[in-house]
Enzyme design. Sequence first.
Site, short mmCIF file in Angstrom:
data_model
loop_
_atom_site.label_atom_id
_atom_site.label_comp_id
_atom_site.label_asym_id
_atom_site.label_seq_id
_atom_site.Cartn_x
_atom_site.Cartn_y
_atom_site.Cartn_z
N SER A 10 105.05 51.07 -60.99
CA SER A 10 103.87 51.84 -61.38
C SER A 10 102.83 51.71 -60.27
O SER A 10 103.14 51.28 -59.17
CB SER A 10 103.33 51.32 -62.71
OG SER A 10 102.91 49.98 -62.55
N ASP A 32 112.67 48.91 -63.25
CA ASP A 32 111.74 49.43 -64.25
C ASP A 32 112.55 49.94 -65.43
O ASP A 32 113.65 50.49 -65.26
CB ASP A 32 110.88 50.55 -63.66
CG ASP A 32 109.65 50.83 -64.50
OD1 ASP A 32 108.56 50.36 -64.12
OD2 ASP A 32 109.78 51.51 -65.55
N HIS A 127 83.81 28.77 -54.86
CA HIS A 127 84.30 27.39 -54.78
C HIS A 127 84.51 26.74 -56.15
O HIS A 127 83.84 27.03 -57.13
CB HIS A 127 83.30 26.54 -53.98
CG HIS A 127 81.95 26.45 -54.64
ND1 HIS A 127 81.63 25.48 -55.55
CD2 HIS A 127 80.86 27.23 -54.52
CE1 HIS A 127 80.40 25.65 -55.97
NE2 HIS A 127 79.90 26.72 -55.36
#
Length: 198
Positions: A10, A32, A127
């Site tokens: 997709s 798929d 962080h």
Amino acid sequence: MKKLMIIGASGHGKVVADIAVKNGYEQIFFLDDNEDVKECAGFPVVGKCILAADNEDDKIVAIGNEKVREKIQKNLKNLVTLIHPNAVISRRVKIGEGSVVMAGAIINSDVVIGKGCIINTGATVDHDCRIGNFSHISVGAHVAGTCEISDRTWVGAGAVVSNNINICEGCLIGAGAVVVKNIEKAGIYVGVPARYLR
């Protein structure tokens, strides 16, 4: 020759394929469950997702739905992590297997990204954050420092999570929302500041 199986043909799979090419994969193919899909991003779709379990090639699950991604990924081996070469990643970052980091993403020092995560185009994680397994930090979303986002949480496009925030598992933070306090109940949160919707 570097060979990669991508599960999920997709839009998300197309972006993952481009990152795979930039990571040196020369042979790429898709699986798929939609039998009408024969190719994705110029690469062939060769069968259904069930074929992935017994295949020895490198693989990654490129499905946006976190529950489906987790269900498929937990039965696979030889999972890789893909990082776009134009992402900026601190030397002190840990990224779990099956995760993908898109172009323009920035992940700063001492961040831990779980397995099966998506850090999407232009997203930032500052962080000392912890991003739980199968979570998604969407396009242009920003997570400030020292946040903990638990498993299977989706931070929508352009959303902002302020510093020192904890978000429980199973949340969806709507596009453009701004999270300024801890979220302790699973659900959908929208608005500025973010509030529980349902």
